[in-house]
Structures are given as structure tokens and as C-alpha cells.
Enzyme design. Structure first.
Site, PDB file in Angstrom:
ATOM      1  CD  GLU A   1      -3.126   6.950   4.204  1.00 58.06           C
ATOM      2  OE1 GLU A   1      -4.082   6.176   4.003  1.00 58.06           O
ATOM      3  OE2 GLU A   1      -1.974   6.713   3.816  1.00 58.06           O
TER       4      GLU A   1
ATOM      5  CG  ASP B   1      -4.073   6.543   0.231  1.00 65.69           C
ATOM      6  OD1 ASP B   1      -5.120   7.209   0.066  1.00 65.69           O
ATOM      7  OD2 ASP B   1      -2.931   7.042   0.248  1.00 65.69           O
TER       8      ASP B   1
ATOM      9  CG  ASP C   1      -1.342   2.517  -0.149  1.00 64.70           C
ATOM     10  OD1 ASP C   1      -1.841   2.542   1.002  1.00 64.70           O
ATOM     11  OD2 ASP C   1      -0.700   3.465  -0.631  1.00 64.70           O
TER      12      ASP C   1
ATOM     13  CG  ASP D   1       2.448   3.200   3.529  1.00 59.96           C
ATOM     14  OD1 ASP D   1       2.982   2.285   4.195  1.00 59.96           O
ATOM     15  OD2 ASP D   1       3.088   4.065   2.897  1.00 59.96           O
TER      16      ASP D   1
END
Ligand code: 1YM
Length: 660
Positions: A452, A525, A527, A529
Site C-alpha cells: 500500500e 498498514d 489500521d 484503511d
């Protein structure tokens, strides 16, 4: 069923409604034979149940539940109750006639003991009505007994409780006896058992969701039968008790499957009928998605590979939709016929047949082979579909618009796909510009990291071992293929990059022998997202590159959540629990950094923590059953926010198997 089972010497044959045993050896051997039978099951359980893994463990429950379902389908029981107690002892109870409490002439033992100790008993017992529920077709009771540490049968009949207990590999500890009294109005059978941990070495702990979901499914597939699930292990009252009963059968099943989707017409197309001893039930409704979700069953078993019932359904769908489209001007004379794919775009359908003698074919023996089924399903469903379209012109119009649009999109997609293919053929040397490829051409050792963002991509490029690790950075979020037609997917740059880089083709042309990397690693990541991007990628793989998931080429990288430093000593923690452990080990004066994204790690750190095979943890992604995956993806990509949030946080359903 294996040959071994068929060749068992002890067979039990039905004669009128009495149960007679034919024993092909001298009568005194009988005990030994029984022992041999159950011993054979214990020695090679894999021949009788799917496996001795968690799946096989659950199989025990289904064998017994199936007998209860048979009793309910024969019209004698209304309710089947499954209870898992705190020690993972399972009870299955029905309110049917109760197993026969008489003696078996030939064995000299009670019928109950015979059913639970003679391998073949169940299957051929029964007063003429065929067994339609799944599993091992009634031979299951003795198999479950053989694989249990202990098993107890209670039958409630005319105020008495008849009981037999088996221990130690399936031996009755005493002959059947009347163990107590019950309300004379009570009737039925209760089986309690504890799976044998020396057989089920992996686990003897049942999975709540697996049991709940299958019981719900059985309730959908057998309308009007009440299935109750009590899980005494659950603290949460709301999760401890479930009752499933669906008078609407498959109609409610389709409603349930579409609950996270936007449907394009109100009424579910529904039919049931029977012919040549075959029962057939079908329910259908279109949604605004682009993928078909068609589930097929024979005798309550999911026929994942489809077969003749699905073929009959497709034939009828094609025939009737094309006919209606022509008759009503949705297709002009010059127009091509709608294809089967066009007719199934965005369809949710469940097809269930009950057959007295099903034949299964295919790789996993989950493809129905009986040819006569094709005609039966085609006739029953075709008649009802035609009638529905005629009686509901508004809904028919929506459906016609949907399928004709699908047809136009298909032609556009074909053009786009051909363009992609031509391009990749022409530019064989020109892999996507953003790809930092590895030097090895040995796919079996090669890995591609889908990363990403450009900054993390940069770190990964510098940190990797370029001999076998390739990096493909993705810019922003990739297209949600759940909400886009094919041609848009093929126009999307990120998607094209992946298809070209993987090299294995796409859709029904996927050939995994051409795959350029045997590990496709999603690195996002830690998280929300990151989780979303991961889900978008998995959705794309699931819909467009399914074999790479089925064959286990897809992994998820696990970057650390924390860096813990004390002086020069550095440790990483991948979970909160690990953080606690590390903190304990390292003592005081710690500097703890929480990583917000991959970009915060320098190339060395990224290599050390997430990419170096010596230290990293990769999670292999597997697709359990298709219904669960479809549900998960439609939920994740659908409109409802709350279930999606919870799911992403739990994120466990389609991610299994740790691979270090
Ligand atoms: C919780 C599991 O096994 N119920 C059950 C089993 C049987 C009967 C009723 C039954 C069937 C018949 C006649 C018949 C079984 N009977 C046999 C056998 N629940 C559960 N409920 N009377 C009772 O089929 O004619 C095998 S299973 F072989 F004895 F008939």
C-alpha cells in the site's frame, strides 16, 4: 463410502418393519465382529468421516443431527435440539417416535445397542421411507459411537426412559435398561457423547459459528423443522440460545442471503415440486450486484461442484428468460440470445433436491450426477419462472433490463479483455512500470509483495532480497470489483498491473502453472484503511483469480505494531499481548513506539520484521466455504456499515492457517 465399509461381513437387512441381521459367519463370532467393526473405525477414522481435524469433529454432530432430521422429515418429530455443554459434551435430542426399544432377534441385544455397535445398522433400517439427509446415510450412529470417549442413548417412550451407555471404544457398559420415568406424553431420542481426544488429537472443542450456521442452513433447507442450538459455553446470553425455524424454506434462505444486498425486485421467485421420486425446491431473486450466487444442495448436502440440478436450473432460466425477452420486445430479432452468464448476473439462487439414490461425482464428490434430475428441476422451475414473469410484468421488466444490460456489458468486457490480453502479449518484457521484479525466474521461490502506497513501496524495494522478492506498490485504494462490472475492472490500472505481474491469466482462463510467484503477499498498514485495502484486494482475487486463493498462493504480511527499545536492545511486538510480554521481559525505562504505518519503518526494519523469512509471520488466506465467503464479501463491500466495521475488526472468518 469406502470399499472397506461395503465389504464388512455383518450386514443388516430390512425385513418388513422388523430388523433382522444376516451374519456371514458362525453366530458366536458376533461379538468379535462388532468389536472389529468399531475397531476398524477407530483405526482408520478417515475412511468414515472427513478427517480427524476440527471438520471431522463437527461431522460427529451432523451424523446424529441427520438422524433427527430424518425423523422430522418422516413427519414424526418437530424439533431437534443441539446442546454443547461447558466440557464440549454434545447432546442431540428430537421429539420423534424414539428409537425402537425392542430386542434384535439375531444379535440378542437391544435394537439400540445394535444400531450403535453394528457398522451398517442405520442405513438399511427403517420402514421403507428413504433416508434423505446427508452424511453417511444413516450408518453414522455407530461411527460416532466408535469415535467417542463415551456415548449415552436415552429414549423417551410411554413414560419410560430407556438407556444404554457406551464406553471404551463403543462397548455397551450394560444391556439397555429402563433408567427412570418420564412424562408419558414425552417421546423422542436423546444422544449425548464426548468426542474421543485420542482420535481427535487436534481439538475436541466445537466452533460455535460452525454449529450455528449449519443448523440455520438445515432449518432453511427443511422448512417447518425447528432447530434449537444451546451453547452453554457462551457467557453472552444472546449467543447461548438460537432457534431456527423457517416456514418459508428456501424463500427465506434467499432473503437471508440477500440481506446485505440491494435487491432489484420485491418478490422472490419460488417453486417446489416432485417427479419420479425426486423433490425439488428453488428460490431466486436478483440483486444489483454483478456476480451470481447460486447454492445447490442434494439431500441437505451442499453440492459445491454443482451438477445436474444446477444444469436443469440454468437450462430453464436461459430458456424462459430468452423466450420472455423475445416475446416482449426486450430482444429484437437481430439481437443475439442472452447467455447463461447474462441471465445469472446478480442472481441469488438456492436449489435443493431430495433424491433417494444420489450419485456424486467430481474432484471432491460434491457434484450431483443423476441425469434424470436435470429434467425435473428444469420443468419445475421453468414452469414457475414463466408464470412469475407473466403475472408480475413490472418485476419482469426490471429483470429484463438487468439481463440485457449484462449482455451489453459482457460484449464491452470482452473487447476490454482482448485489449488487455493483446497488450500483455505484445509487451511481454514490459511488466508494469511500478513493479520492482525479482531476478529469479523460479516461481516456486518467488514472492510478490503488494504494498500500500509509494513510500512503503520504496522501503520495501530497498529492504527486500531482490533475488526472489518482487514489490508492486499500489496507489491508493483499488477498485471495488464487487460494485463494478468486468470492463471497468479491466480498465483499472492497479488491477491490470496485478494481472500482468502475476502472469497467470484471469477469470476462467486462470492457469496457476503460469503464475510467476508462488507467494502473493498483501502488505498493508495495520489500521482500518489497511484492512480495507486488504479486503478490496481479496475481493478482487476471489472474483477474478479464485484459483490462486483455492490453491493457497495468497498471504497476508504481519507488520509489527510496536517497537520496544531499551538502550541498544530492540524488540518488536505484533500484538498487544506480545507487547505485554516484551515489556515484562525487558524491564523498565523502555521507549515504546507504536507504528501507524509501514511508511514509518526504514528499509532495514521492514525487512527484519516483516519480510525476512527468518522472522516474519505470513498468514495464508484460505476460502472456507463459498457461502461464507460470498456473505463476507457482500457484507464488507455492501451498504451496511456496522456489520462491516465489526467484521474488519474481527477479520478472522476467511483468514486461517498460520504459516511461518
Ligand atoms: C437425536 C438423533 O436418531 N432419532 C430417531 C432415530 C430412529 C427412529 C426415530 C425410528 C425410526 C424408525 C422407526 C424407522 C431410528 N431408528 C432406527 C432403526 N435422533 C434419532 N428417531 N422407529 C424409530 O425408520 O422405521 C435407526 S434410527 F433402525 F432402529 F429403525
Amino acid at each position: 463410502m469406502s470399499e472397506e465399509v461395503k465389504n464388512e461381513e455383518v450386514t443388516v437387512q430390512e425385513e418388513n418393519s422388523d430388523y433382522e441381521m444376516k451374519v456371514n459367519h458362525s453366530y458366536g463370532d458376533e461379538d468379535i465382529q462388532v468389536l472389529d467393526g468399531l475397531e476398524a473405525v477407530r483405526k482408520r477414522p478417515g475412511m468414515y468421516i472427513a478427517s480427524t481435524s476440527e471438520k471431522g469433529l463437527h461431522h460427529l454432530v451432523w451424523e446424529i443431527v441427520d438422524n433427527g432430521i430424518d425423523e422430522a422429515m418422516a413427519g414424526y418429530a418437530t424439533t431437534i435440539t443441539v446442546t454443547v455443554d461447558k466440557d464440549n459434551v454434545v447432546s442431540v435430542e428430537d421429539d420423534g417416535r424414539g428409537m425402537p426399544t425392542g430386542m434384535n432377534e439375531k444379535t440378542g441385544k437391544s435394537t439400540i445397542e445394535t444400531i450403535f455397535t453394528v457398522l451398517h445398522a442405520g442405513g438399511k433400517f427403517g420402514g421403507g421411507a428413504y433416508k434423505v439427509s446427508g452424511g453417511l446415510h444413516g450408518v453414522g450412529a455407530s461411527v460416532v459411537n466408535a469415535l467417542s470417549e463415551w456415548l449415552e442413548v436415552s429414549v423417551f417412550h410411554e413414560g419410560n426412559i430407556y438407556q444404554v451407555r457406551f464406553e471404551n471404544g463403543g462397548h455397551a457398559v450394560a444391556p439397555m435398561k429402563i433408567a427412570g420415568k418420564c412424562d408419558p406424553a414425552k417421546h423422542g431420542s436423546l444422544i449425548r457423547f464426548k468426542a474421543d481426544p485420542t482420535i481427535f488429537k487436534e481439538t475436541t472443542v466445537y466452533d460455535h459459528n460452525t454449529l450455528r450456521d449449519r443448523l440455520r442452513q438445515l432449518a432453511f433447507l427443511n422448512k417447518g423443522i425447528r432447530l434449537v442450538f444451546n451453547d452453554e459455553r457462551e457467557e453472552d446470553e444472546a449467543k447461548r440460545h438460537h432457534t431456527f425455524i423457517f416456514e418459508g424454506g428456501l424463500k427465506q434462505y434467499v432473503e437471508y442471503l440477500n440481506k446485505n444486498r440491494t435487491v432489484v425486485h420485491d418478490d422472490i421467485i419460488y417453486c417446489e415440486g416432485h417427479d419420479q421420486g425426486i423433490e425439488c425446491e428453488v428460490a431466486v431473486q436478483y440483486n444489483d450486484g454483478y456476480n451470481p450466487n447460486v447454492y445447490t444442495f442434494c439431500n441437505n448436502i451442499n453440492t459445491a461442484e454443482g451438477g445436474t440440478h444446477e444444469e436443469g436450473f440454468r437450462m430453464a432460466l436461459n430458456r424462459i428468460i430468452n423466450k420472455y425477452a423475445r416475446d416482449n420486445g426486450f430482444l429484437k430479432e437481430k439481437d443475439e440470445n442472452l447467455t447463461s452468464d447474462d441471465c445469472r448476473e446478480g442472481i441469488t439462487a438456492v436449489i435443493s433436491v431430495k433424491h433417494p439414490d444420489p450419485q456424486y461425482e467430481g474432484q471432491t464428490k460434491t457434484k450431483l450426477g443423476n441425469t434424470e434430475v436435470r429434467k425435473v428441476v428444469s420443468a419445475v422451475f421453468g414452469t414457475q419462472l414463466e408464470r412469475f414473469l407473466l403475472e408480475n410484468p413490472d418485476q419482469a421488466k426490471t429483470i429484463m433490463e438487468k439481463v440485457t444490460l449484462a449482455s451489453q456489458a459482457r460484449m464491452a468486457a470482452k473487447k476490454a479483455r482482448e485489449a488487455t490480453r493483446r497488450k500483455s502479449a505484445l509487451e511481454i518484457s514490459s511488466l508494469p512500470g511500478k513493479l520492482a521484479d525479482c531476478s529469479s525466474k523460479d516461481a516456486s521461490i518467488c514472492e510478490i509483495y503488494i504494498v500500500e502506497g509509494d513510500s512503503a513501496g520504496g522501503s520495501a524495494k530497498q529492504g527486500r532480497d531482490s533475488h526472489y522478492q518482487a514489490i508492486l506498490p499500489l496507489r491508493g485504494k483499488i477498485l471495488n470489483v464487487e460494485k463494478a462490472r468486468q470492463h471497468r475492472a479491466f480498465e483499472n490500472n492497479e488491477i491490470r498491473s496485478m494481472i500482468t505481474a502475476f502472469g497467470c491469466g484471469v477469470m476462467n482462463e486462470v492457469d496457476t502453472s503460469k503464475l510467476r510467484y508462488h507467494k502473493i503477499v498483501i502488505m498493508t498498514d495495520a489500521d482500518v484503511d489497511g484492512a480495507h485495502i486488504r479486503t478490496l484486494l481479496l475481493t478482487f482475487f476471489y472474483r477474478y483469480l479464485r484459483p490462486i486463493l483455492d490453491e493457497g498462493y495468497v498471504y497476508i504480511a504481519q507488520p509489527p505494531l510496536y517497537k520496544v527499545q531499551r538502550g541498544n536492545a530492540v524488540r518488536y511486538a505484533y500484538t498487544d499481548r506480545q507487547l505485554d510480554e516484551v515489556k515484562k521481559e525487558m524491564g523498565s525505562n523502555l521507549a515504546i513506539q507504536r507504528y501507524k504505518g509501514l511508511g514509518e519503518m526504514n528499509p532495514e526494519q521492514l525487512w527484519e520484521t516483516t519480510m525476512d523469512p527468518k522472522n516474519r509471520t505470513l498468514i495464508r488466506v484460505t476460502v472456507g466455504d463459498a457461502e461464507a465467503a460470498d456473505q463476507a464479501f457482500s457484507m464488507l463491500m455492501g451498504e451496511e456499515v456496522e456489520p462491516r466495521k465489526n467484521f474488519i475488526i474481527e477479520n478472522a472468518n476467511f483468514v486461517e492457517n498460520l504459516d511461518i
